[in-house]
Design an enzyme around this catalytic site. Structure first.
Site, PDB file in Angstrom:
ATOM      1  N   THR A  22       7.385 -11.662  -1.010  1.00  0.00           N
ATOM      2  CA  THR A  22       6.078 -11.930  -0.402  1.00  0.00           C
ATOM      3  C   THR A  22       6.074 -13.325   0.199  1.00  0.00           C
ATOM      4  OG1 THR A  22       3.673 -12.075  -0.805  1.00  0.00           O
ATOM      5  CG2 THR A  22       5.105 -12.526  -2.684  1.00  0.00           C
ATOM      6  N   SER A  23       5.370 -13.458   1.345  1.00  0.00           N
ATOM      7  CA  SER A  23       5.438 -14.707   2.107  1.00  0.00           C
ATOM      8  C   SER A  23       4.547 -15.805   1.539  1.00  0.00           C
ATOM      9  CB  SER A  23       5.023 -14.453   3.560  1.00  0.00           C
ATOM     10  OG  SER A  23       3.696 -13.963   3.594  1.00  0.00           O
ATOM     11  N   ASN A  42      13.265 -13.898  -2.998  1.00  0.00           N
ATOM     12  CA  ASN A  42      12.838 -13.643  -1.622  1.00  0.00           C
ATOM     13  C   ASN A  42      14.023 -13.818  -0.678  1.00  0.00           C
ATOM     14  OD1 ASN A  42      10.280 -12.953  -0.322  1.00  0.00           O
ATOM     15  ND2 ASN A  42      10.591 -14.783   0.913  1.00  0.00           N
ATOM     16  N   LEU A  43      13.935 -13.162   0.457  1.00  0.00           N
ATOM     17  CA  LEU A  43      15.022 -13.256   1.433  1.00  0.00           C
ATOM     18  C   LEU A  43      15.293 -14.712   1.812  1.00  0.00           C
ATOM     19  CD1 LEU A  43      16.891 -11.381   3.023  1.00  0.00           C
ATOM     20  CD2 LEU A  43      15.194 -11.358   4.858  1.00  0.00           C
ATOM     21  N   GLU A  44      14.202 -15.470   1.918  1.00  0.00           N
ATOM     22  CA  GLU A  44      14.315 -16.892   2.290  1.00  0.00           C
ATOM     23  C   GLU A  44      13.179 -17.625   1.589  1.00  0.00           C
ATOM     24  OE1 GLU A  44      13.904 -16.231   6.432  1.00  0.00           O
ATOM     25  OE2 GLU A  44      11.762 -15.813   6.269  1.00  0.00           O
ATOM     26  N   VAL A  59       0.829  -1.204   0.000  1.00  0.00           N
ATOM     27  CA  VAL A  59       0.000   0.000   0.000  1.00  0.00           C
ATOM     28  C   VAL A  59       0.872   1.266   0.000  1.00  0.00           C
ATOM     29  CG1 VAL A  59      -1.915  -1.222   1.104  1.00  0.00           C
ATOM     30  CG2 VAL A  59      -0.297   0.016   2.539  1.00  0.00           C
ATOM     31  N   CYS A  81     -20.314   7.267  -0.962  1.00  0.00           N
ATOM     32  CA  CYS A  81     -20.497   7.257  -2.431  1.00  0.00           C
ATOM     33  C   CYS A  81     -19.553   6.294  -3.144  1.00  0.00           C
ATOM     34  CB  CYS A  81     -20.328   8.673  -2.997  1.00  0.00           C
ATOM     35  SG  CYS A  81     -18.615   9.256  -3.014  1.00  0.00           S
ATOM     36  N   HIS A 102      -4.085  -4.383  -3.133  1.00  0.00           N
ATOM     37  CA  HIS A 102      -4.573  -4.245  -1.750  1.00  0.00           C
ATOM     38  C   HIS A 102      -4.794  -2.782  -1.360  1.00  0.00           C
ATOM     39  CE1 HIS A 102      -2.960  -8.509  -0.549  1.00  0.00           C
ATOM     40  NE2 HIS A 102      -4.084  -8.552  -1.227  1.00  0.00           N
ATOM     41  N   CYS A 156     -14.604   6.547   0.104  1.00  0.00           N
ATOM     42  CA  CYS A 156     -15.794   7.098   0.753  1.00  0.00           C
ATOM     43  C   CYS A 156     -16.838   5.998   0.974  1.00  0.00           C
ATOM     44  CB  CYS A 156     -16.403   8.219  -0.098  1.00  0.00           C
ATOM     45  SG  CYS A 156     -17.882   8.921   0.671  1.00  0.00           S
TER      46      CYS A 156
HETATM   47  C1  BJW Z   1      12.379  -9.899   1.916  1.00  0.00           C
HETATM   48  C2  BJW Z   1      13.175  -8.930   2.478  1.00  0.00           C
HETATM   49  C3  BJW Z   1      14.126  -8.383   1.643  1.00  0.00           C
HETATM   50  C4  BJW Z   1      11.847  -9.538   3.994  1.00  0.00           C
HETATM   51  N1  BJW Z   1      14.237  -8.799   0.396  1.00  0.00           N
HETATM   52  N2  BJW Z   1      12.506 -10.314   0.666  1.00  0.00           N
HETATM   53  C5  BJW Z   1      -8.426 -19.741   4.360  1.00  0.00           C
HETATM   54  C6  BJW Z   1      -7.764 -20.285   3.268  1.00  0.00           C
HETATM   55  C7  BJW Z   1      -7.483 -19.503   2.133  1.00  0.00           C
HETATM   56  C8  BJW Z   1      -7.858 -18.176   2.081  1.00  0.00           C
HETATM   57  C9  BJW Z   1      -8.524 -17.662   3.165  1.00  0.00           C
HETATM   58  C10 BJW Z   1      -8.805 -18.430   4.292  1.00  0.00           C
HETATM   59  N3  BJW Z   1      -9.439 -17.643   5.192  1.00  0.00           N
HETATM   60  C11 BJW Z   1      -9.569 -16.421   4.664  1.00  0.00           C
HETATM   61  C12 BJW Z   1      -9.007 -16.407   3.434  1.00  0.00           C
HETATM   62  C13 BJW Z   1      -8.884 -15.246   2.512  1.00  0.00           C
HETATM   63  C14 BJW Z   1      -7.930 -14.210   3.052  1.00  0.00           C
HETATM   64  C15 BJW Z   1      -6.590 -14.880   3.358  1.00  0.00           C
HETATM   65  O1  BJW Z   1      -5.770 -15.107   2.486  1.00  0.00           O
HETATM   66  N4  BJW Z   1      -6.322 -15.143   4.634  1.00  0.00           N
HETATM   67  C16 BJW Z   1      -5.076 -15.805   5.013  1.00  0.00           C
HETATM   68  C17 BJW Z   1      -4.637 -15.290   6.360  1.00  0.00           C
HETATM   69  C18 BJW Z   1      -5.279 -17.311   4.973  1.00  0.00           C
HETATM   70  N5  BJW Z   1      -7.773 -13.206   2.009  1.00  0.00           N
HETATM   71  C19 BJW Z   1      -8.610 -12.189   1.899  1.00  0.00           C
HETATM   72  O2  BJW Z   1      -9.487 -11.988   2.711  1.00  0.00           O
HETATM   73  C20 BJW Z   1      -8.444 -11.310   0.673  1.00  0.00           C
HETATM   74  N6  BJW Z   1      -9.681 -11.193   0.007  1.00  0.00           N
HETATM   75  C21 BJW Z   1     -10.274 -12.259  -0.575  1.00  0.00           C
HETATM   76  O3  BJW Z   1      -9.783 -13.375  -0.566  1.00  0.00           O
HETATM   77  O4  BJW Z   1     -11.447 -11.926  -1.196  1.00  0.00           O
HETATM   78  C22 BJW Z   1     -12.157 -12.970  -1.856  1.00  0.00           C
HETATM   79  C23 BJW Z   1     -12.005 -12.835  -3.346  1.00  0.00           C
HETATM   80  C24 BJW Z   1     -10.760 -12.861  -3.933  1.00  0.00           C
HETATM   81  C25 BJW Z   1     -10.608 -12.752  -5.289  1.00  0.00           C
HETATM   82  C26 BJW Z   1     -11.719 -12.616  -6.101  1.00  0.00           C
HETATM   83  C27 BJW Z   1     -12.978 -12.591  -5.528  1.00  0.00           C
HETATM   84  C28 BJW Z   1     -13.122 -12.699  -4.143  1.00  0.00           C
HETATM   85  C29 BJW Z   1      -8.009  -9.918   1.070  1.00  0.00           C
HETATM   86  C30 BJW Z   1      -6.615  -9.904   1.587  1.00  0.00           C
HETATM   87  C31 BJW Z   1      -6.260  -8.495   2.061  1.00  0.00           C
HETATM   88  C32 BJW Z   1      -4.850  -8.455   2.645  1.00  0.00           C
HETATM   89  N7  BJW Z   1      -4.641  -7.196   3.244  1.00  0.00           N
HETATM   90  C33 BJW Z   1      -3.378  -6.944   3.906  1.00  0.00           C
HETATM   91  C34 BJW Z   1      -3.620  -5.753   4.823  1.00  0.00           C
HETATM   92  C35 BJW Z   1      -3.041  -4.473   4.409  1.00  0.00           C
HETATM   93  C36 BJW Z   1      -3.169  -3.582   5.599  1.00  0.00           C
HETATM   94  C37 BJW Z   1      -2.173  -2.521   5.709  1.00  0.00           C
HETATM   95  O5  BJW Z   1      -1.192  -2.444   4.968  1.00  0.00           O
HETATM   96  O6  BJW Z   1      -2.427  -1.786   6.609  1.00  0.00           O
HETATM   97  O7  BJW Z   1      -2.342  -6.772   2.919  1.00  0.00           O
HETATM   98  S1  BJW Z   1      -2.778  -8.262   4.927  1.00  0.00           S
HETATM   99  C38 BJW Z   1      -1.098  -8.008   4.595  1.00  0.00           C
HETATM  100  O8  BJW Z   1      -0.601  -9.254   4.029  1.00  0.00           O
HETATM  101  C39 BJW Z   1      -1.020  -6.938   3.492  1.00  0.00           C
HETATM  102  C40 BJW Z   1      -0.074  -7.576   2.513  1.00  0.00           C
HETATM  103  O9  BJW Z   1      -0.283  -7.038   1.212  1.00  0.00           O
HETATM  104  C41 BJW Z   1      -0.379  -9.043   2.620  1.00  0.00           C
HETATM  105  C42 BJW Z   1       0.728  -9.944   2.156  1.00  0.00           C
HETATM  106  O10 BJW Z   1       1.861  -9.796   2.951  1.00  0.00           O
HETATM  107  P1  BJW Z   1       3.293  -9.845   2.284  1.00  0.00           P
HETATM  108  O11 BJW Z   1       3.474  -8.708   1.383  1.00  0.00           O
HETATM  109  O12 BJW Z   1       3.524 -11.202   1.709  1.00  0.00           O
HETATM  110  O13 BJW Z   1       4.227  -9.583   3.558  1.00  0.00           O
HETATM  111  P2  BJW Z   1       4.813 -10.626   4.628  1.00  0.00           P
HETATM  112  O14 BJW Z   1       5.294  -9.850   5.791  1.00  0.00           O
HETATM  113  O15 BJW Z   1       3.859 -11.712   4.902  1.00  0.00           O
HETATM  114  O16 BJW Z   1       6.052 -11.296   3.878  1.00  0.00           O
HETATM  115  C43 BJW Z   1       7.208 -10.535   3.546  1.00  0.00           C
HETATM  116  C44 BJW Z   1       8.193 -11.452   2.821  1.00  0.00           C
HETATM  117  O17 BJW Z   1       9.301 -10.669   2.425  1.00  0.00           O
HETATM  118  C45 BJW Z   1       8.733 -12.587   3.696  1.00  0.00           C
HETATM  119  O18 BJW Z   1       8.684 -13.809   2.939  1.00  0.00           O
HETATM  120  C46 BJW Z   1      10.189 -12.201   3.959  1.00  0.00           C
HETATM  121  O19 BJW Z   1      11.065 -13.314   4.001  1.00  0.00           O
HETATM  122  C47 BJW Z   1      10.491 -11.357   2.739  1.00  0.00           C
HETATM  123  N8  BJW Z   1      11.505 -10.341   2.945  1.00  0.00           N
HETATM  124  N9  BJW Z   1      12.790  -8.764   3.830  1.00  0.00           N
HETATM  125  C48 BJW Z   1      13.425  -9.801  -0.029  1.00  0.00           C
HETATM  126  N10 BJW Z   1      14.986  -7.422   2.133  1.00  0.00           N
END
Ligand code: BJW
Length: 234
Positions: free
Chosen positions: A177-178, A202-204, A93, A120, A109, A117
């Protein structure tokens, strides 16, 4: 890898880590002391709107203090030079990809620098605070703006465009991404099913590493520029 014309790049919090932004799932499994699944929900916003607004107001303000790193800059270089189709789908974001100069980019995301809003549905560019209940620039309703962030249980933005690009991709690359959050975590399988080559930087190794044909481990600031050089030398 065979002939590559169309590239889809998925980025996550790891690409912004070297700019100083915290990732979501640290070694303790917590994000700023919380399980991200507990605080990033519409329910949490309804429960304590002031707290959530203040949390995002602080993060929006903090963005001004960070700058794109070598990984963002390298992807912008690839975006500018790649003659085929290219799409950067970021889960982040923050606005570091666009500040680096990337243009073929979408934020699935949502964005910190945007307000949504509740009255609206308009999305407005936003750089200030939302906690003091400003009026919506589109409909003038007061106190109806929330952070334009996709929380758990909400549908990510531009899924149709992403699915179409996945179907056309010759190469799918996942960076920092994890693989813990769907639907993004499933993109690698979709891309493979459509015949794309797959690469993880990825880092790992991540939760989804086994799905990738090739995985490179290390910091994005080193891996991404090296990979971009390889692509542009092809
Ligand atoms: C490095 C590094 C370096 C570090 N160099 N690498 C059960 C089963 C399956 C799915 C679901 C379930 N129950 C619910 C769900 C769905 C749910 C979900 O997936 N939940 C899981 C917990 C299981 N998903 C949703 O609800 C999504 N919506 C959805 O599915 O709608 C239905 C639908 C979909 C499609 C069509 C129609 C309908 C919505 C998900 C919204 C996620 N929002 C967030 C919040 C943002 C808030 C904010 O910023 O304030 O988005 S959650 C958070 O996680 C954020 C991120 O974008 C997202 C992913 O995280 P990311 O980017 O992977 O970060 P990390 O920290 O997890 O990983 C970082 C990685 O970097 C690590 O691997 C490190 O090793 C690496 N790293 N340093 C290279 N220097």
């Amino acid at each position: 890898m065979g002939d590559i014309r169309n590239i889809l790049i998925l980025t996550g919090a790891g690409i912004s880590a070297e700019s100083g932004l915290a990732t979501f799932r640290g070694p303790d499994g917590l994000w700023e002391g919380h399980r991200v699944e507990d605080v990033c929900t519409p329910q949490a916003f309804r429960r304590d709107r002031a707290l959530v607004q203040s949390f995002y107001d602080q993060r929006r303000a903090a963005l001004a203090a960070v700058v794109p790193n070598f990984a963002h800059l390298a992807l912008a270089r690839l975006d500018a030079a790649w003659p085929g189709e290219l799409l950067i789908v970021t889960q982040n974001v923050d606005d570091l990809h666009e500040r680096a100069g990337a243009t073929r980019l979408l934020h699935m995301h949502g964005e910190l620098m945007s307000a949504l809003c509740l009255a609206c549905g308009a999305r407005s560019r936003w750089s200030g605070d939302l906690g003091d209940g400003p009026a919506c620039p589109a409909c003038a309703a007061a106190g109806t703006l929330r952070p334009d962030i996709v929380w758990f249980g909400e549908i990510p933005y531009q899924m149709e465009r992403i699915e179409a690009a996945l179907g056309r991709a010759d190469l799918f690359v996942s960076i920092g991404t994890s693989g813990a959050v769907y639907p993004a975590a499933g993109f690698v399988q979709q891309a493979r099913a459509c015949g794309a080559a797959t690469l993880e930087l990825n880092l790992e190794p991540s939760a989804g590493s086994a799905w990738f044909e090739e995985t490179r481990s290390g910091p994005a600031g080193a891996l991404v520029p090296a990979w971009v050089d390889e692509m542009l030398a092809r």
